[in-house]
Design a protein around this motif. Sequence first.
Motif, mmCIF file in Angstrom:
data_model
loop_
_atom_site.group_PDB
_atom_site.id
_atom_site.type_symbol
_atom_site.label_atom_id
_atom_site.label_comp_id
_atom_site.label_asym_id
_atom_site.label_seq_id
_atom_site.Cartn_x
_atom_site.Cartn_y
_atom_site.Cartn_z
ATOM 1 N N ARG A 104 0.811 -1.219 0.000
ATOM 2 C CA ARG A 104 0.000 0.000 0.000
ATOM 3 C C ARG A 104 0.847 1.274 0.000
ATOM 4 N NH1 ARG A 104 -4.929 0.774 -1.718
ATOM 5 N NH2 ARG A 104 -5.200 2.454 -0.197
ATOM 6 N N ILE A 105 2.166 1.147 -0.042
ATOM 7 C CA ILE A 105 2.976 2.323 -0.384
ATOM 8 C C ILE A 105 2.575 2.798 -1.771
ATOM 9 C CG2 ILE A 105 5.310 3.162 -0.930
ATOM 10 C CD1 ILE A 105 6.430 1.147 1.031
ATOM 11 N N ARG B 252 3.801 9.749 -2.068
ATOM 12 C CA ARG B 252 2.948 9.128 -1.045
ATOM 13 C C ARG B 252 3.820 8.327 -0.079
ATOM 14 N NH1 ARG B 252 -2.164 6.495 -0.096
ATOM 15 N NH2 ARG B 252 -1.893 4.390 0.702
ATOM 16 N N TRP C 244 3.926 5.773 3.466
ATOM 17 C CA TRP C 244 3.163 4.737 4.185
ATOM 18 C C TRP C 244 4.029 4.251 5.326
ATOM 19 C CZ3 TRP C 244 4.260 -0.458 4.969
ATOM 20 C CH2 TRP C 244 3.192 -1.324 5.269
ATOM 21 N N VAL D 79 2.828 11.246 4.720
ATOM 22 C CA VAL D 79 2.239 9.955 5.099
ATOM 23 C C VAL D 79 0.733 10.024 4.863
ATOM 24 C CG1 VAL D 79 1.717 8.385 7.003
ATOM 25 C CG2 VAL D 79 4.020 9.330 6.769
ATOM 26 N N GLU E 239 -1.151 7.018 4.661
ATOM 27 C CA GLU E 239 -1.817 5.801 5.142
ATOM 28 C C GLU E 239 -0.913 5.099 6.132
ATOM 29 O OE1 GLU E 239 -3.371 1.605 3.237
ATOM 30 O OE2 GLU E 239 -3.649 3.437 2.066
ATOM 31 N N CYS E 240 -1.525 4.482 7.136
ATOM 32 C CA CYS E 240 -0.819 3.662 8.112
ATOM 33 C C CYS E 240 -1.164 2.192 7.887
ATOM 34 C CB CYS E 240 -1.200 4.071 9.530
ATOM 35 S SG CYS E 240 -0.788 5.775 9.961
#
Length: 412
Positions: free
Chosen positions: A300-301, A332, A334, A365, A367-368
Amino acid sequence: MKHFDASTPVVVLNAKLAALGIMRSLGKKGVRVFGVDSDPSLPAMRSRFCAGHLLLDLEREQPDVIVDRLVAFASELGAKPVLFWTSDETALLCARHAARLSASFRLPVNDPDVVDGLQNKAGMYGLAREHGIPVPHTEFPQCEDDVVRSLANMQFPIMVKAAVGSRLFARTGTKMQLAQNPEHLLWLYRRLEDPEAPNLMLQEAIPGGDDQVYIFNGYFDANSECLNPYTGHKLRQFPVHVGCASLGVCRTDERVSQLTQDFMRRLGYRGVLDIGYRLDPRDGEYKVLDVNPRIGQAFRIFVGADNDDVSRDMYLDLTGQPRQRSRPREGRRWVIEDYDIISSNDYRREGALTLGAWIGSFRGVQECAWWWWQDPVPFLVRMTEFIKVQIPRRLSAMRQMSTSKKQPPAAS
């Protein structure tokens, strides 16, 4: 994107971190996603996007039993699900049993020898050299005398790694160590090698920071073509210098993309691929470090402008739906929250990370790995485990590391 038909369910083998990403990505589109693992309390199993699970010990059960259970599970679902796998072991199992599985599941089918060669670092080294892909200088000793002989051909520091990482991790709790001198190398070899089944490899460590480790993620169709290649690099690793991306960034690199696509095309590879390189400043070459013939935990990076990723690309292709090119979200970032807490502290202790740089690193960042406000339970499960288990374990590991950094015994 045009209409997304979510009627075909998904089954994910090994419901660890990558499984949670798959569940959220496809579940948000309305796909029913089921996890397969032995532990129903895993964070992914607790996700609101987990439609159900099959409890099955993928590490200890016999392959034929696993396949039988999966085929029966597909029959219970009343459809022909798309099958994902998130570990090297399950990748090889699916390749070896593709004939039976493909009667009940939609899955990319590969030559088992290709999958075995890619996930086994000794095999990967041979495949890379055969196809002209740059690799770090590597030796495969079978005994201590071979280690001594290898010193004439290698420069320090040297990575002591496992050809099959899961075997070494099961025995020692580590997958690789960095040797700084001949005495340290021999000490590590004696400590880590299994004389009955040699599994260690020695690889020259390429100089440069952890942010020089580049990643490619992509889905290769039945013709081994990748419609949406994604590239980026690590910013921090867990464990530091040798591990996975605890903080990563999506950044287009055409050389990494083309190198990987050419390599996979020659091998006839199909499915999701996660591959890592290190840029060698001495010759400007991207040298392959490892190849994962599966979806990677940090996939999901790499997300397109319309939130597409490799899991959606594979789902659309295997369900016969049209796909489209997706522009990567440049910059982006992650993060894996718990891993990055630990690795950031290690970088700080080395003097490589200041408070200001650490705070600034989180700009971008998006998304985690664990936290998402629409699906908070996996985060709570993971953080509870982190506090109860991982922190005490980490303190113990730090004490052991401090002891190991003392001068190891000299070679006799």
